[in-house]
Design a protein around this motif. Structure first.
Motif, short mmCIF file in Angstrom:
data_model
loop_
_atom_site.label_atom_id
_atom_site.label_comp_id
_atom_site.label_asym_id
_atom_site.label_seq_id
_atom_site.Cartn_x
_atom_site.Cartn_y
_atom_site.Cartn_z
N THR A 14 7.92 5.36 0.75
CA THR A 14 8.45 5.86 2.02
C THR A 14 9.09 4.71 2.80
O THR A 14 8.75 3.55 2.59
N GLU A 72 -5.10 14.94 5.60
CA GLU A 72 -5.40 15.78 6.76
C GLU A 72 -5.45 17.25 6.34
O GLU A 72 -5.97 18.09 7.07
N TRP A 116 -8.92 1.70 2.70
CA TRP A 116 -7.76 1.82 1.82
C TRP A 116 -7.43 0.47 1.18
O TRP A 116 -7.26 0.35 -0.04
N LEU A 136 -4.98 9.57 1.97
CA LEU A 136 -5.69 10.27 3.05
C LEU A 136 -5.15 11.69 3.09
O LEU A 136 -3.98 11.93 2.77
N ARG A 181 0.85 -1.21 0.00
CA ARG A 181 0.00 0.00 0.00
C ARG A 181 0.88 1.25 0.00
O ARG A 181 1.91 1.29 0.64
N TYR A 182 0.49 2.25 -0.73
CA TYR A 182 1.20 3.53 -0.67
C TYR A 182 0.22 4.65 -0.99
O TYR A 182 -0.88 4.40 -1.52
N CYS A 184 10.00 12.43 4.81
CA CYS A 184 8.82 12.09 3.99
C CYS A 184 8.62 13.17 2.91
O CYS A 184 8.43 12.86 1.72
C1 LIG Z 1 -4.50 10.54 8.50
C2 LIG Z 1 -3.54 10.82 7.36
C3 LIG Z 1 -3.53 12.06 6.78
C4 LIG Z 1 -2.70 12.33 5.67
N1 LIG Z 1 -2.76 13.55 5.06
C5 LIG Z 1 -2.06 13.80 3.93
C6 LIG Z 1 -2.22 15.03 3.22
O1 LIG Z 1 -2.95 15.92 3.62
N2 LIG Z 1 -1.55 15.18 2.05
C7 LIG Z 1 -0.70 14.21 1.56
O2 LIG Z 1 -0.11 14.42 0.49
N3 LIG Z 1 -0.51 13.03 2.22
C8 LIG Z 1 -1.18 12.81 3.40
N4 LIG Z 1 -1.06 11.60 4.05
C9 LIG Z 1 -0.18 10.57 3.52
C10 LIG Z 1 1.08 10.40 4.35
O3 LIG Z 1 1.99 11.43 4.08
C11 LIG Z 1 1.68 9.02 4.02
O4 LIG Z 1 0.78 8.03 4.46
C12 LIG Z 1 3.03 8.77 4.66
O5 LIG Z 1 3.99 9.66 4.17
C13 LIG Z 1 3.50 7.33 4.41
O6 LIG Z 1 3.58 7.10 3.02
P1 LIG Z 1 2.76 5.92 2.32
O7 LIG Z 1 1.29 6.16 2.62
O8 LIG Z 1 3.06 6.09 0.86
O9 LIG Z 1 3.23 4.64 2.89
C14 LIG Z 1 -1.84 11.32 5.18
C15 LIG Z 1 -1.85 10.06 5.79
C16 LIG Z 1 -2.68 9.81 6.86
C17 LIG Z 1 -2.69 8.44 7.48
#
Ligand SMILES: Cc1cc2nc3c(=O)[nH]c(=O)nc-3n(C[C@H](O)[C@H](O)[C@H](O)COP(=O)(O)O)c2cc1C
Length: 221
Positions: free
Chosen positions: A208, A167, A153, A165, A10-11, A94
């Motif tokens: 990541t 935030e 997801w 996701l 997952r990414y 990140c």
């Molecule tokens: C609750 C939550 C909110 C997030 N909000 C954002 C966001 O606003 N913008 C974004 O580009 N990524 C967002 N992310 C993604 C994270 O940056 C990402 O999950 C993390 O860097 C790990 O990378 P991966 O999901 O590719 O494994 C969010 C992830 C989570 C779980």
């Protein structure tokens, strides 16, 4: 795909192809995600699916907010202030991994802002979602909603979809409320971009890292 493979592959998808996602499929994914556990089975998740008119209205207003530097009163801080060094280091890694993948230099603020702005277009995903939570639930209830979101997801990936996701949507709670019209007792936690991933786009090609289990697990005899 095995559950282990699904979880570890997952990414976050931040670029999508121009392909419609049917609301039937979204419903199916939400139905699967709804099997998530929650303490007392209270099921505190609330999801607002935005597409077509509501999608246009929300993204147009949010992008305009962003372009005009509009600041709205927020309901929660995305990160604690100050953020402890351990977490600050990961957050900065990140960001730099992502900007490196899309060839944006550290001091190229304009390009970085342009990328952040894409959050408010759901990164071009055809469907967006807004996740709210009853204001009275924090923080235990937020954990329950997290179980749901991970389910959503993974269920989406099984259907060939990608998810991010977001935030970032929490900085415009007033704008979101004007469109999704959630009740006053709910607050915006985050958004969700969902669609078919553009696997050719470099932003979807980096991954990541994670620290070793020694960084978070303690085994006590
Ligand atoms: C609750 C939550 C909110 C997030 N909000 C954002 C966001 O606003 N913008 C974004 O580009 N990524 C967002 N992310 C993604 C994270 O940056 C990402 O999950 C993390 O860097 C790990 O990378 P991966 O999901 O590719 O494994 C969010 C992830 C989570 C779980």
């Amino acid at each position: 795909m095995s559950i282990k493979k699904l979880i570890t592959s997952r990414y976050s998808v931040r670029s999508f192809i121009d392909k419609e996602v049917s609301l039937e499929l979204i419903k199916e994914i939400l139905k699967t995600a709804n099997s998530a556990p929650s303490g007392g089975n209270i099921q505190p998740w609330k999801i607002y699916v935005v597409s077509n008119n509501s999608y246009k209205e929300l993204t147009t207003q949010a992008v305009s907010n962003f372009d005009n530097g509009v600041q709205e009163a927020i309901d929660y801080e995305i990160y604690p202030k100050p953020l402890a060094d351990e977490y600050k280091k990961r957050r900065s890694e990140c960001a730099s991994d992502m900007y490196e993948a899309i060839s944006i230099e550290r001091d190229d603020i304009d390009s970085r802002m342009k990328q952040i702005r894409e959050n408010f277009n759901f990164f071009g995903a055809p469907v967006g979602m807004i996740v709210t939570i009853d204001k009275s639930f924090a923080p235990n209830g937020w954990g329950h909603v997290g179980m749901f979101l991970q389910n959503l997801w993974l269920a989406a990936i099984e259907e060939g979809l990608g998810v991010c996701l977001q935030e970032s949507w929490s900085i415009y709670p007033k704008t979101v409320k004007q469109v999704v019209k959630h009740p006053d007792n709910e607050m915006v936690w985050c958004g969700i971009a969902i669609g078919y991933p553009n696997t050719e786009d470099p932003i979807n090609q980096y991954r990541t890292s994670r620290d070793s289990i020694d960084s978070f697990a303690t085994f006590i005899d």
